[in-house]
Design an enzyme around this catalytic site. Structure first.
Site, short mmCIF file in Angstrom:
data_model
loop_
_atom_site.label_atom_id
_atom_site.label_comp_id
_atom_site.label_asym_id
_atom_site.label_seq_id
_atom_site.Cartn_x
_atom_site.Cartn_y
_atom_site.Cartn_z
N PHE A 148 0.86 -1.19 0.00
CA PHE A 148 0.00 0.00 0.00
C PHE A 148 0.89 1.24 0.00
CE2 PHE A 148 -2.26 3.22 2.64
CZ PHE A 148 -3.52 3.25 2.06
N GLY A 149 0.84 2.01 -1.07
CA GLY A 149 1.74 3.15 -1.21
C GLY A 149 1.06 4.49 -0.97
N ARG B 245 -6.15 0.15 11.15
CA ARG B 245 -5.98 0.55 12.55
C ARG B 245 -6.83 -0.31 13.48
NH1 ARG B 245 -6.63 6.86 10.78
NH2 ARG B 245 -4.42 7.25 10.30
N GLU C 248 0.52 3.96 10.70
CA GLU C 248 -0.93 4.08 10.54
C GLU C 248 -1.49 5.21 11.42
OE1 GLU C 248 -2.57 1.81 8.59
OE2 GLU C 248 -1.08 0.23 8.38
#
Length: 392
Positions: A136-137, A251, A371
């Site tokens: 995930f960028g 999260r 995160e």
């Protein structure tokens, strides 16, 4: 090789709140962690390598996208089952849980939520088994807490786009087959683009010299005029709300995961306190050690209740991003403190690879920050209760 003797603390009999399915899911992942993760993880951590051989096992356990519908390869499970899975994985190691969180919450979730039917059919079933791994960028060298400032962008190129930019601190990047990259379109809108390994101009150099998450693969995404077909753009994602919704999902898993690490530290310290004899009796018989252990189990119990309630809200589609922020921040702070206290109970043995505590402590330093940092989550709660934005 030390034996994994972990016993899960449940001081308030919270298992009574769990269904039979919840308990079966947890038992299955716990047993797998004891067999597949615990025996090897310290060696991989010392060598700063990721145990890639466990990826098929994670897939078989259903740890990749467990809440997604069965027709796309998911498990069709609820969010409490998902939380319990993440708790057990992080009890083994934060890096293993990170790999599953990224795959499920940050790549599969957005493809399912914002992707086309063709994208869902093409990627999700193979991602559920671990045959295709994703990353995930979003985070960039200069933009972490403020993703709106991202510099990664793409230009129109007929039926393709030309993608340019760089992303940093990307879990799974070194071995990922696809990267979900967030970039600004020609109008300045943030869009999600599926970049595939092998596309010219796309590389994933590994991040070295980490003192934390050493058994996790971290890298950069370098995007130099990468030509991506427009069919790889997520049609349903436009604006920052899409990547932020993915972070909320991740999260939630971290809130459960970090408490798994805390439980492992507590369980290790409790067992050690009963076995280690000083001044003629087990150190667990001394007041200061009992104070530490009593405070640990109290904080773990509070966090377990918070996470369970959040899971119920999430199952009913009522959980807010702000509630998830509170649980993530609480779990990370609680786990970090418990790891330090457990380290002290073990004395010098606390830093030894014979016990998992120092590894958890180092890992939690990353979990505390990624995160959304500890401070940012505090301000999210602050803004929610006061109505005042302290970010700008």
């Amino acid at each position: 090789m030390h034996q994994d003797l972990f016993q899960s603390p449940d001081y308030y009999q919270l298992d009574e709140l769990l269904t039979e399915e919840h308990q079966l899911v947890r038992a299955s992942v716990r047993e797998w962690v004891k067999k597949a993760v615990t025996p090897v993880i310290d060696d991989y951590c010392q060598r700063a390598a990721f145990p890639e051989h466990i990826l098929p096992g994670l897939g078989q356990q259903g740890c990749f996208g467990p809440t997604l519908p069965v027709e796309y390869g998911g498990g069709g499970l609820d969010y409490i089952s998902y939380g319990l899975m993440m708790q057990e994985l992080e009890r083994g190691d934060s890096g293993v849980r990170s790999t599953a969180s990224v795959q499920g919450s940050l790549v599969m979730h957005p493809i399912f939520t914002y992707g086309s039917e063709e994208q869902k059919r093409r990627f999700l079933p193979k991602m559920a088994t671990g045959e295709i791994m994703g990353c995930f960028g979003l985070t960039e060298p200069d933009f972490g807490s403020n993703p709106a400032g991202m510099l990664t962008y793409f230009d129109d190129d007929g039926d393709h786009i030309l993608l340019n930019g760089a992303k940093m601190w990307i879990s799974n990047a070194p071995f990922a087959h696809i990267a979900l990259v967030w970039a600004k379109d020609p109008a300045g809108k943030v869009r999600g683009v599926i970049v595939e390994r092998g596309m010219e101009g796309f590389s994933t150099p590994e991040t070295r010299n980490k003192w934390s998450l050493r058994a996790s693969a971290t890298g950069e995404l370098v995007l130099d005029n990468v030509r991506v077909p427009k069919s790889n753009i997520l049609p349903g994602a436009s604006g920052l709300k899409a990547p932020l919704s993915c972070l909320s999902s991740a999260r939630y898993g971290i809130a459960w995961g970090a408490i798994g690490a805390a439980m492992d530290c507590y369980d290790t310290a409790l067992r050690y306190s009963k076995e280690r004899v000083q001044f003629g009796k087990p150190i667990g018989g001394f007041q200061l050690i009992q104070k530490k252990l009593a405070e640990m189990i109290t904080e773990i119990t509070k966090a377990q209740l918070l996470n369970w309630r959040l899971g119920v809200l999430k199952n009913n589609n009522k959980a807010t991003p702000e509630q998830i922020s509170m649980a993530k921040r609480n779990a990370c702070e609680t786990a970090s403190h418990i790891a330090r206290e457990a380290r002290q109970i073990l004395g010098a043995m606390g830093i030894s690879g014979e016990y998992p505590i120092m590894r958890h402590m180092m890992n939690l330093e990353s979990v505390l920050t990624y995160e959304g940092t500890h401070e940012i989550h505090l301000l999210i709660t602050g803004m929610d209760i006061t109505g005042q934005n302290a970010f700008s």
